[in-house]
Design an enzyme around this catalytic site. Structure first.
Site: not given
Length: 401
Positions: A156, A158, A160-161, A281
């Protein structure tokens, strides 16, 4: 001569996506976005980007569409702007004999558990960690490591979680959130439980094996890690800078990276730099803007040059202190209004951007999607840049009811 096309697979319609489209056009390329949902890219119409519907989860479908496009265009390069499709891009580049990332290295890196194992094997400092598939394993892992722990999906982006759990009650609550249907899993649920490495949060951006810059990020409030401010360069001693740079290059070797962009996050602990995450990235908004303001290096354009087989230029043209402040609401509700009252006109302010419009419903989830805008500024000194940012923030107002 056929027109030179630049293929982008499921770039984010906001954030880095428009930057890649704009940069591609600046270097004389025709940007073509391949997406399973072209409607989300309506904002790119003004950039004259072509958007084509294709099942981007189907490699054969992507190969077929790129083969079809080759009949009309000279495909100069293929890339993506995020983790989810970067390994797919590597496979497409390999199939069409174009420059691109190693897909196996990207896949290993995007699985945080596999990444942890490879970094640990190479002797790179990382937090203690365990992999869990259910609530019992999460609890047992936290007990072994010792509270507080960070609990997050093994795959995942950002934040998130991602949550800091300081008690077993918080641990049970967050585990239920992850496994109870609230979090969207692209594959079978796998949860990473890891030690909370405490200390200043830094990031490094690398192109190939060259470190472009090392910055600082402030996030919170706990138990979440929503970004609040990014600064470049980080105010580090020469020793700290060298140690972070050395660990960064070790990460590349351990993970088989070294082509194109890599973003690495650290915590500077009592024992020195601890690697939190390696991303194969570019870091997202606002890091490319900060890098251009601080050093005169356009990371997106230089990445595109690599993708189309040209030599990139990473030398610094100047040196400034650049910083960004995110706008984060303190409550859920309806956004009544948002405005900048001339903040964008302040000397030193490079960008003021709002991600949402009035009447938008605000539902905070404890990740990067909670931000509703940002302000970016630059000046010769960090203190002056911080003062400019604060003046700009004071001129921005919004209301959530």
């Amino acid at each position: 001569m056929p027109r030179r096309a630049f293929i982008l697979v499921e770039i984010k319609p906001k954030g880095l996506g428009p930057l890649y489209v704009q940069a591609a056009r600046r270097v004389g390329l025709h940007p073509i976005v391949l997406s399973a949902d072209p409607a989300q890219y309506d904002n790119l119409a003004a950039e004259s980007a072509e958007v084509i519907r294709v099942d981007t989860d189907d490699l054969d479908a992507l190969i077929g569409e790129c083969s079809r496009l080759r009949a009309a265009y000279d495909i100069a390069g293929i890339t993506a702007a995020g983790d989810a499709f970067y390994a797919t891009v590597g496979k497409l580049c390999r199939y069409f004999n174009l420059p691109g990332p190693n897909p196996e290295s990207v896949e290993r890196c995007c699985d945080k558990f596999t990444q942890r194992k490879l970094l640990a094997k190479a002797g790179i400092p990382i937090p203690a960690y365990r992999l869990a598939a259910d609530a019992t394993e999460v609890k047992d892992s936290a007990a072994e490591i010792g509270l507080p722990v960070i609990v997050k999906p093994a795959v995942g982006t950002g934040c998130r979680g991602v949550r800091l759990c300081r008690s077993f009650d918080e641990l049970a609550e967050h585990t239920n959130y992850l496994l109870g249907g609230h979090h969207i899993w692209r594959s079978a649920p796998r949860i990473l439980v890891e030690e909370f490495a405490q200390g200043p949060h830094h990031w490094a951006d690398i192109m190939g094996d060259q470190i472009i810059g090392i910055g600082t990020v402030d996030s919170g409030p706990l138990p979440h890690f929503v970004g609040r401010e990014c600064t470049l360069p980080a105010l580090l001693t020469d020793d700290k800078h060298q140690r972070i740079a050395g660990v960064s290059l070790s990460c590349l070797r351990a993970l088989g990276l070294g082509w194109g962009p890599t973003g690495i996050e650290f915590r500077w602990t009592k024992g020195g730099p601890v690697v939190i995450e390696v991303n194969p990235r570019l870091h997202g908004i606002p890091v490319p803007q900060l890098t251009q303001l601080a050093y005169g290096i356009d990371l997106v354009t230089e990445h595109i040059k690599l993708v189309i087989g040209e030599e990139c230029d990473l030398h610094r043209r100047h040196s400034q202190a650049a910083a960004a402040r995110f706008l984060v609401p303190d409550r859920d509700g309806t956004l009544d209004w948002i405005g900048d009252s001339w903040a964008a006109a302040l000397p030193g302010v490079a960008e003021v951007e709002f991600y949402v419009k009035p009447k938008t419903q605000i539902v905070r989830k404890g990740h990067c999607g909670d931000t509703i805008g940002h302000v970016i500024a630059a000046s010769p000194t960090a203190a002056r840049t911080e003062a400019i940012l604060q003046r700009a923030i004071d001129l921005i107002d919004w209301s959530v009811t």
